[in-house]
Design an enzyme around this catalytic site. Sequence first.
Site, PDB file in Angstrom:
ATOM      1  N   HIS A   1      -1.389   9.319  46.145  1.00 35.52           N
ATOM      2  CA  HIS A   1      -0.292   8.545  45.568  1.00 35.52           C
ATOM      3  C   HIS A   1      -0.109   7.198  46.254  1.00 35.52           C
ATOM      4  CE1 HIS A   1       2.772   8.964  42.471  1.00 35.52           C
ATOM      5  NE2 HIS A   1       3.596   8.285  43.240  1.00 35.52           N
TER       6      HIS A   1
ATOM      7  N   TYR B   1       8.752  -1.966  44.274  1.00 35.65           N
ATOM      8  CA  TYR B   1       7.522  -2.505  44.844  1.00 35.65           C
ATOM      9  C   TYR B   1       7.668  -3.977  45.214  1.00 35.65           C
ATOM     10  CZ  TYR B   1       5.534   1.852  43.243  1.00 35.65           C
ATOM     11  OH  TYR B   1       5.273   3.184  43.055  1.00 35.65           O
TER      12      TYR B   1
ATOM     13  N   HIS C   1       5.906   3.651  34.173  1.00 39.94           N
ATOM     14  CA  HIS C   1       7.263   3.947  34.643  1.00 39.94           C
ATOM     15  C   HIS C   1       8.230   4.011  33.468  1.00 39.94           C
ATOM     16  CE1 HIS C   1       6.264   2.170  38.859  1.00 39.94           C
ATOM     17  NE2 HIS C   1       5.969   3.439  38.787  1.00 39.94           N
TER      18      HIS C   1
ATOM     19  N   LYS D   1       3.392  11.591  32.751  1.00 41.71           N
ATOM     20  CA  LYS D   1       4.505  12.534  32.700  1.00 41.71           C
ATOM     21  C   LYS D   1       5.122  12.546  31.301  1.00 41.71           C
ATOM     22  CE  LYS D   1       5.918  12.261  37.555  1.00 41.71           C
ATOM     23  NZ  LYS D   1       7.021  11.917  38.482  1.00 41.71           N
TER      24      LYS D   1
ATOM     25  N   ARG E   1      -1.628   4.533  44.300  1.00 43.23           N
ATOM     26  CA  ARG E   1      -0.768   4.075  43.203  1.00 43.23           C
ATOM     27  C   ARG E   1       0.222   3.031  43.712  1.00 43.23           C
ATOM     28  NH1 ARG E   1       1.234   5.528  38.157  1.00 43.23           N
ATOM     29  NH2 ARG E   1       3.483   5.644  37.910  1.00 43.23           N
TER      30      ARG E   1
ATOM     31  N   ARG F   1      -1.677   8.250  38.530  1.00 42.18           N
ATOM     32  CA  ARG F   1      -1.351   9.434  39.314  1.00 42.18           C
ATOM     33  C   ARG F   1      -2.620  10.256  39.439  1.00 42.18           C
ATOM     34  NH1 ARG F   1       2.707   8.695  35.481  1.00 42.18           N
ATOM     35  NH2 ARG F   1       4.763   8.164  36.352  1.00 42.18           N
TER      36      ARG F   1
END
Length: 334
Positions: free
Chosen positions: A259, A294, A285, A187, A262, A162
């Site tokens: 992004h 994806y 993730h 995160k 990414r 990120r």
Amino acid sequence: MRMTASFVQLLHAFFENWLVQQRNVSAHTVWSYRDTWRLFLRFTSERQKRPIARLSLAQITATEICAFLQHTEVERHVSIGTRNCRLAAIKSFFRFVQAQEPSALAQCAEVLAIPSKRMQRRLICYLESDEVAGILAQPDRSTVEGQRDHALLSFLYNTGARIQEALDLCPQDIRFDAPCQARLVGKGKKERICPLWPETAALLLALLKRHPRAPDQRLFVNRYGTPLSASGVRFKMRQYVQAACQQLPSLSSKRITPHVWRHTTAVHLVASKVDVTVIRSWLGHSSLDTTNQYARANMQTMRDALQRFDAPSGIRPPPRWKRSASLLDWLDSL
């Protein structure tokens, strides 16, 4: 029952005590919540013709919040995702209030009942390999700024980080000896280790030699030596994409943001047949469902699957239940 704390006191306690001391959220979460409340208080103050300092908790109703959310979408033209983030910041405060002010339980319940808005899930935008190469060729690496931008874009593509994860990178987070790797904090303050290509590590090392930084200082800085901002990266990226469009017209139809790099990393990992659990760890993730999207986005992977899937060679006999003269006879024969 009278309220024991004023709205200002509750808001101070929410930010300084609850978010920072009790929950230990990241500074980026605090800044996001702060921006939401700045916008919301200004909107409510203008709507009610009352100074912000004189607003009370009783005036922060579900009706006011819904009006603010509508304002952000219609007047400020934000996306539904941003609208839902604003709502989440406000709801977090009211979850705190309901434990502090029992007299406001009904008001809190009304606010917490405001639903998030469903949004259309668009196809993931990502770059093809030639588009990545075309954009990476744009920075003028003879300048410090161009060398920095080339190293940053290469790092984003290598790690799938990120943008803020990359901008928080310090020299002490990088291992330049084989196997090269970088430590990222994502995160929820979750740490992960991403492998680096020797070429990427060499770019970062060359940048450090040209513009030395202390082990705990940010690696990517602006011309004044202060940490580079995400908005600054977006501004420079738009310039590089526009320049690359001259040779790659396909880029003109894509909205390229940090992004998107990414997404590009994830799709290319899927195309390279990397195991999905490895990709999940690579990108940080929390759920495999996020990673699986994806696989659906990569058209080449689906084309390969279609080629492996044999087309019907001829008409096959119908299944036994369809050949039965009577459904009841078939059930009786079981």
